[in-house]
Each structure stands twice: as C-alpha cells, then as structure tokens.
Design a protein around this motif. Structure first.
Motif, PDB file in Angstrom:
ATOM      1  N   LEU A  83       0.840  -1.294  -0.068  1.00 26.41           N
ATOM      2  CA  LEU A  83      -0.005  -0.111  -0.123  1.00 26.41           C
ATOM      3  C   LEU A  83       0.765   1.201   0.063  1.00 26.41           C
ATOM      4  O   LEU A  83       0.494   2.216  -0.788  1.00 26.41           O
ATOM      5  N   GLU A  84       1.605   1.370   0.756  1.00 21.37           N
ATOM      6  CA  GLU A  84       2.848   2.454   0.772  1.00 21.37           C
ATOM      7  C   GLU A  84       3.552   2.630  -0.371  1.00 21.37           C
ATOM      8  O   GLU A  84       3.838   3.757  -0.819  1.00 21.37           O
ATOM      9  N   GLY A  85       3.862   1.433  -1.071  1.00 22.72           N
ATOM     10  CA  GLY A  85       4.381   1.551  -2.560  1.00 22.72           C
ATOM     11  C   GLY A  85       3.523   2.427  -3.305  1.00 22.72           C
ATOM     12  O   GLY A  85       3.981   3.345  -4.236  1.00 22.72           O
ATOM     13  N   ILE A  86       2.260   2.027  -3.263  1.00 24.57           N
ATOM     14  CA  ILE A  86       1.237   2.692  -4.245  1.00 24.57           C
ATOM     15  C   ILE A  86       1.181   4.138  -3.711  1.00 24.57           C
ATOM     16  O   ILE A  86       1.183   5.273  -4.652  1.00 24.57           O
ATOM     17  N   LEU A  87       0.821   4.235  -2.392  1.00 25.69           N
ATOM     18  CA  LEU A  87       0.466   5.519  -2.082  1.00 25.69           C
ATOM     19  C   LEU A  87       1.638   6.596  -2.383  1.00 25.69           C
ATOM     20  O   LEU A  87       1.414   7.856  -2.489  1.00 25.69           O
ATOM     21  N   GLY A  88       3.125   6.126  -2.088  1.00 23.84           N
ATOM     22  CA  GLY A  88       4.477   6.938  -2.155  1.00 23.84           C
ATOM     23  C   GLY A  88       4.360   7.157  -3.682  1.00 23.84           C
ATOM     24  O   GLY A  88       5.414   7.995  -3.858  1.00 23.84           O
ATOM     25  N   SER A  89       3.667   6.554  -4.640  1.00 29.73           N
ATOM     26  CA  SER A  89       3.983   6.703  -5.987  1.00 29.73           C
ATOM     27  C   SER A  89       3.641   8.116  -6.633  1.00 29.73           C
ATOM     28  O   SER A  89       4.306   8.574  -7.878  1.00 29.73           O
ATOM     29  N   ALA A 131       8.786  22.937   2.008  1.00 28.50           N
ATOM     30  CA  ALA A 131       8.998  22.740   3.534  1.00 28.50           C
ATOM     31  C   ALA A 131       7.945  22.005   4.377  1.00 28.50           C
ATOM     32  O   ALA A 131       7.962  21.160   5.014  1.00 28.50           O
ATOM     33  N   LEU A 132       6.664  22.283   3.488  1.00 26.69           N
ATOM     34  CA  LEU A 132       5.557  21.473   4.042  1.00 26.69           C
ATOM     35  C   LEU A 132       5.499  20.094   3.640  1.00 26.69           C
ATOM     36  O   LEU A 132       5.226  19.094   4.462  1.00 26.69           O
ATOM     37  N   ASN A 133       6.017  19.695   2.383  1.00 25.65           N
ATOM     38  CA  ASN A 133       6.233  18.456   1.807  1.00 25.65           C
ATOM     39  C   ASN A 133       7.208  17.679   2.835  1.00 25.65           C
ATOM     40  O   ASN A 133       7.097  16.457   3.164  1.00 25.65           O
ATOM     41  N   GLN A 134       8.459  18.492   3.022  1.00 25.19           N
ATOM     42  CA  GLN A 134       9.357  17.585   3.894  1.00 25.19           C
ATOM     43  C   GLN A 134       8.752  17.212   5.334  1.00 25.19           C
ATOM     44  O   GLN A 134       9.107  16.339   5.750  1.00 25.19           O
ATOM     45  N   GLU A 135       8.102  18.057   5.855  1.00 24.00           N
ATOM     46  CA  GLU A 135       7.374  18.138   7.278  1.00 24.00           C
ATOM     47  C   GLU A 135       6.412  17.143   7.482  1.00 24.00           C
ATOM     48  O   GLU A 135       6.537  16.094   8.179  1.00 24.00           O
ATOM     49  N   TYR A 136       5.755  16.958   6.315  1.00 18.88           N
ATOM     50  CA  TYR A 136       4.670  15.988   5.989  1.00 18.88           C
ATOM     51  C   TYR A 136       5.187  14.532   5.698  1.00 18.88           C
ATOM     52  O   TYR A 136       4.945  13.623   6.694  1.00 18.88           O
ATOM     53  N   GLU A 137       6.354  14.354   5.092  1.00 18.28           N
ATOM     54  CA  GLU A 137       7.085  13.214   5.071  1.00 18.28           C
ATOM     55  C   GLU A 137       7.654  12.644   6.264  1.00 18.28           C
ATOM     56  O   GLU A 137       7.873  11.535   6.343  1.00 18.28           O
ATOM     57  N   GLY A 138       8.026  13.654   6.925  1.00 16.50           N
ATOM     58  CA  GLY A 138       8.945  13.317   8.182  1.00 16.50           C
ATOM     59  C   GLY A 138       7.766  12.704   9.503  1.00 16.50           C
ATOM     60  O   GLY A 138       7.883  11.769   9.960  1.00 16.50           O
ATOM     61  N   LYS A 139       6.697  13.486   9.179  1.00 18.51           N
ATOM     62  CA  LYS A 139       5.361  12.812  10.069  1.00 18.51           C
ATOM     63  C   LYS A 139       5.039  11.751   9.547  1.00 18.51           C
ATOM     64  O   LYS A 139       4.436  10.663  10.697  1.00 18.51           O
ATOM     65  N   PHE A 140       4.798  11.347   8.266  1.00 21.07           N
ATOM     66  CA  PHE A 140       4.237  10.263   7.661  1.00 21.07           C
ATOM     67  C   PHE A 140       5.231   9.446   6.724  1.00 21.07           C
ATOM     68  O   PHE A 140       4.988   9.428   5.569  1.00 21.07           O
ATOM     69  N   PRO A 141       6.265   8.869   7.338  1.00 19.73           N
ATOM     70  CA  PRO A 141       7.289   8.166   6.728  1.00 19.73           C
ATOM     71  C   PRO A 141       6.610   7.245   5.619  1.00 19.73           C
ATOM     72  O   PRO A 141       5.774   6.621   5.799  1.00 19.73           O
ATOM     73  N   GLY A 142       7.068   7.165   4.319  1.00 25.80           N
ATOM     74  CA  GLY A 142       6.464   6.252   3.228  1.00 25.80           C
ATOM     75  C   GLY A 142       5.490   6.942   2.612  1.00 25.80           C
ATOM     76  O   GLY A 142       4.836   6.309   1.633  1.00 25.80           O
ATOM     77  N   LEU A 143       4.822   8.117   3.074  1.00 23.88           N
ATOM     78  CA  LEU A 143       3.736   8.565   2.375  1.00 23.88           C
ATOM     79  C   LEU A 143       4.059  10.039   1.727  1.00 23.88           C
ATOM     80  O   LEU A 143       5.079  10.581   2.044  1.00 23.88           O
ATOM     81  N   ARG A 144       3.309  10.365   0.735  1.00 26.30           N
ATOM     82  CA  ARG A 144       3.375  11.490  -0.020  1.00 26.30           C
ATOM     83  C   ARG A 144       1.965  12.188   0.015  1.00 26.30           C
ATOM     84  O   ARG A 144       0.898  11.574   0.203  1.00 26.30           O
TER      85      ARG A 144
END
Length: 200
Positions: A83-89, A131-144
C-alpha cells in the motif's frame, strides 16, 4: 513493470470493454495514466485486469480504491509495504522542474495551475510548499501528501497540508490519500474520455 508515461499518456483511454483482452503492458499503461506509475499497483491489479470486465472507468477506479482500502484494513507488514508503495508513487505537489521527469504528463499539467502566479509570490509559496512536503513526509514516513487540487489555489492546499500534518493520524491519512487518488483518477478518466469523444 511500467511503460513510459510521457510518450502516449494524453492519448484517449481504450474502450473499457476491451481492457481484459488488451496486452498487459497496455493494461498497466491505463493504470499509470489514471493513477501514477507504480509496480505495486501493477502487481495488485494484474489478475483483476486480466479476468474481470468493468462497465465503466468509474467501476475500474472503484475496484482499485477497494483493493487499496482492503490492503489498509488487512494491516499485515506485506500489505502495508504494498500500500505504501502505491500511495508513495504520487509526485510531490510543487515538485521542482529537475525532478519532473519522474512525474506523469497529466501530473505536470495538473500542477501547472498550482504553480501559476506572480513570480516573487510564487517563489515564496513554492518554498513553503517544499518545507511542508518535508514536514509531512517526516510525520508520515513512506507517504506523500496527495489531494485532488480541483482548481484550488496553493494557499488553500497548504492550509489543508497543515491541517493534516497537525492532525497526525497516519491511518486517516492513508484513507484520505486513497480517496484523493481515486478522485484524481476519475477526473483524468473523464477528461480523456472527452478527448476520445472529440476525436470520434
């Protein structure tokens, strides 16, 4: 396996009734066009595409959404990885030009509206978005972060990102991403079917 999304992506979608009989590469190209190139999504949907007819592209997109939701509910380590592979695409919103070769043609077009605006203001907001993308991906590893932009401005999108980061709920986040990916896919299908109607 992933076909090159930039070469033929803006071609009309094939008739939905023909999908099970098409070569697997073409079936995967349809998935790449509606969602984003993802080997995990190809693997998940290959048996379905080969054996199950769909009455419409909406029905196909609902089936993909259902399979992703089932992976989310199953909660095994392997299901989580798929799932994270799909969501992270999905590409990051505001992705820099240098990274856009990894972005589908339709994503580039969809983000063009988000990146429009006065140059100085646009540059400042692009920095905030990075900056928000970086914070988001730090908060939710593996997601975009994924959202159906649907004509909304960058400021509204950034407020939504802030809300979702502050909420801090990864399970709700996955649900929102699945829904957003399906909303985007339905919008793409509608536009490409209109292209088909215009050519016929």
């Amino acid at each position: 396996m992933s076909s090159n999304p930039t070469a033929t992506e803006t071609q009309p979608l094939p008739p939905i009734s023909s999908l099970p009989s098409l070569p697997q590469e073409t079936q995967f190209h349809v998935l790449d066009t509606l969602f984003e190139p993802s080997p995990e999504l190809h693997t998940l949907m290959a048996p379905v595409l080969a054996n199950q007819p769909f009455s419409s592209y909406t029905a196909l997109i609902d089936a993909v959404g259902g399979r992703m939701s089932a992976l989310h509910a199953a909660n095994s380590p392997r299901d989580k990885e798929v799932l994270e592979g799909i969501l992270g695409s999905h590409p990051r919103l505001g992705e820099s030009a240098a990274k856009k070769e990894h972005m589908s043609d339709l994503s580039r077009k969809e983000q063009a509206n988000l990146n429009a605006g006065a140059e100085a203001e646009a540059e400042r907001e692009k920095e905030q978005l990075r900056a928000l993308n970086q914070e988001y991906e730090g908060k939710f590893p593996g997601l975009r972060y994924v959202v159906f932009v649907n004509g909304r401005g960058r400021d509204v999108i950034m407020q939504d990102m802030r809300r979702r980061i502050d909420r801090g709920d990864i399970e709700k986040e996955k649900e929102e991403i699945i829904q957003a990916m399906c909303d985007i896919a339905n919008d793409r299908a509608r536009k490409l079917q209109q292209l088909w109607a215009g050519l016929s």
